[in-house]
Scaffold this motif. Structure first.
Motif, short mmCIF file in Angstrom:
data_model
loop_
_atom_site.label_atom_id
_atom_site.label_comp_id
_atom_site.label_asym_id
_atom_site.label_seq_id
_atom_site.Cartn_x
_atom_site.Cartn_y
_atom_site.Cartn_z
N ASN A 13 0.84 -1.20 0.00
CA ASN A 13 0.00 0.00 0.00
C ASN A 13 0.88 1.26 0.00
OD1 ASN A 13 -2.28 1.60 -0.07
ND2 ASN A 13 -2.76 1.36 2.10
N ALA A 14 1.88 1.24 -0.88
CA ALA A 14 2.83 2.33 -0.97
C ALA A 14 2.93 2.83 -2.41
CB ALA A 14 4.21 1.87 -0.49
N VAL A 39 0.17 14.84 9.07
CA VAL A 39 -0.41 14.41 7.79
C VAL A 39 -1.25 13.14 7.93
CG1 VAL A 39 1.37 15.51 6.40
CG2 VAL A 39 1.66 13.13 7.12
N ASP A 40 -1.42 12.66 9.16
CA ASP A 40 -2.22 11.46 9.45
C ASP A 40 -1.73 10.28 8.61
OD1 ASP A 40 -4.16 9.94 10.72
OD2 ASP A 40 -5.67 10.39 9.20
N GLY A 41 -0.42 10.07 8.61
CA GLY A 41 0.18 8.98 7.86
C GLY A 41 1.65 9.24 7.66
N MET A 42 2.26 8.51 6.76
CA MET A 42 3.68 8.68 6.51
C MET A 42 3.92 9.10 5.07
SD MET A 42 6.60 8.84 7.69
CE MET A 42 7.27 7.91 9.03
N ALA A 60 0.48 3.99 3.17
CA ALA A 60 -0.98 3.99 3.36
C ALA A 60 -1.61 4.80 2.22
CB ALA A 60 -1.39 4.52 4.73
N ALA A 61 -1.09 4.57 1.02
CA ALA A 61 -1.44 5.37 -0.15
C ALA A 61 -2.93 5.36 -0.48
CB ALA A 61 -0.64 4.90 -1.36
N SER A 62 -3.59 4.24 -0.24
CA SER A 62 -5.02 4.16 -0.60
C SER A 62 -5.87 5.12 0.22
CB SER A 62 -5.53 2.73 -0.46
OG SER A 62 -5.44 2.32 0.90
N GLU A 67 -8.20 7.40 -5.86
CA GLU A 67 -8.28 6.03 -6.40
C GLU A 67 -7.88 5.97 -7.87
OE1 GLU A 67 -11.62 2.60 -7.14
OE2 GLU A 67 -11.93 4.00 -5.49
N TYR A 68 -8.31 6.97 -8.67
CA TYR A 68 -7.98 6.95 -10.10
C TYR A 68 -6.47 6.98 -10.31
CZ TYR A 68 -6.51 11.81 -10.53
OH TYR A 68 -5.82 12.98 -10.42
N LEU A 69 -5.74 7.69 -9.46
CA LEU A 69 -4.29 7.78 -9.59
C LEU A 69 -3.64 6.42 -9.31
CD1 LEU A 69 -1.88 9.68 -10.10
CD2 LEU A 69 -1.82 10.06 -7.64
#
Length: 81
Positions: A13-14, A39-42, A60-62, A67-69
Protein backbone atom coordinates in the motif's frame (compact mmCIF):
# COMPACT_ATOMS: atom_id res chain seq x y z
CA UNK A 1 -0.12 19.01 -17.88
CA UNK A 2 3.17 17.13 -17.68
CA UNK A 3 3.25 13.36 -17.45
CA UNK A 4 4.29 12.18 -14.02
CA UNK A 5 5.39 8.63 -13.31
CA UNK A 6 3.61 7.03 -10.37
CA UNK A 7 4.31 3.54 -9.07
CA UNK A 8 2.10 1.64 -6.65
CA UNK A 9 2.65 -1.53 -4.64
CA UNK A 10 -0.78 -2.73 -3.56
CA UNK A 11 0.67 -5.32 -1.16
CA UNK A 12 2.65 -2.67 0.70
CA UNK A 13 0.00 0.00 0.00
CA UNK A 14 2.83 2.33 -0.97
CA UNK A 15 3.07 4.76 -3.88
CA UNK A 16 5.94 6.78 -5.27
CA UNK A 17 5.46 9.92 -7.34
CA UNK A 18 8.49 10.78 -9.50
CA UNK A 19 9.04 14.48 -10.15
CA UNK A 20 12.00 14.07 -12.51
CA UNK A 21 12.18 13.59 -16.26
CA UNK A 22 11.46 9.93 -17.06
CA UNK A 23 14.70 9.43 -19.00
CA UNK A 24 16.88 10.92 -16.24
CA UNK A 25 18.02 8.84 -13.28
CA UNK A 26 18.42 11.08 -10.23
CA UNK A 27 19.47 9.80 -6.83
CA UNK A 28 18.07 11.24 -3.65
CA UNK A 29 20.66 13.08 -1.58
CA UNK A 30 18.40 13.32 1.44
CA UNK A 31 14.88 12.53 2.59
CA UNK A 32 12.53 14.55 4.75
CA UNK A 33 9.90 12.56 6.65
CA UNK A 34 6.74 14.60 7.13
CA UNK A 35 5.37 14.48 10.65
CA UNK A 36 2.98 11.49 10.62
CA UNK A 37 0.71 13.20 13.13
CA UNK A 38 0.37 16.33 10.99
CA UNK A 39 -0.41 14.41 7.79
CA UNK A 40 -2.22 11.46 9.45
CA UNK A 41 0.18 8.98 7.86
CA UNK A 42 3.68 8.68 6.51
CA UNK A 43 4.86 10.78 3.60
CA UNK A 44 8.53 11.10 2.69
CA UNK A 45 9.97 13.80 0.45
CA UNK A 46 13.15 13.03 -1.52
CA UNK A 47 15.50 15.84 -2.56
CA UNK A 48 18.52 15.92 -4.89
CA UNK A 49 21.88 17.49 -4.07
CA UNK A 50 20.65 20.94 -5.20
CA UNK A 51 17.70 20.77 -2.82
CA UNK A 52 15.10 20.14 -5.54
CA UNK A 53 12.16 17.89 -4.74
CA UNK A 54 12.53 14.77 -6.92
CA UNK A 55 9.96 12.37 -5.49
CA UNK A 56 7.27 11.69 -2.94
CA UNK A 57 6.76 8.37 -1.17
CA UNK A 58 3.29 7.85 0.26
CA UNK A 59 2.63 5.01 2.68
CA UNK A 60 -0.98 3.99 3.36
CA UNK A 61 -1.44 5.37 -0.15
CA UNK A 62 -5.02 4.16 -0.60
CA UNK A 63 -6.13 6.54 2.16
CA UNK A 64 -4.03 9.49 0.94
CA UNK A 65 -4.20 9.46 -2.86
CA UNK A 66 -7.15 9.48 -5.28
CA UNK A 67 -8.28 6.03 -6.40
CA UNK A 68 -7.98 6.95 -10.10
CA UNK A 69 -4.29 7.78 -9.59
CA UNK A 70 -3.56 4.43 -7.96
CA UNK A 71 -5.47 2.55 -10.69
CA UNK A 72 -3.42 4.29 -13.41
CA UNK A 73 -0.11 3.91 -11.57
CA UNK A 74 2.54 1.43 -12.68
CA UNK A 75 1.77 -1.65 -10.57
CA UNK A 76 4.83 -3.07 -8.82
CA UNK A 77 3.26 -6.14 -7.24
CA UNK A 78 1.71 -7.77 -10.29
CA UNK A 79 1.49 -11.55 -9.88
CA UNK A 80 4.15 -13.40 -11.79
CA UNK A 81 6.37 -10.34 -12.05
Amino acid sequence: MADVRVTYDNTANAAYIYLTQPQVCVRAAYMYACDPVDVDGMINLDFDEQGRLIGIEVLAASSKLPEYLLRRAEQLDVEGA
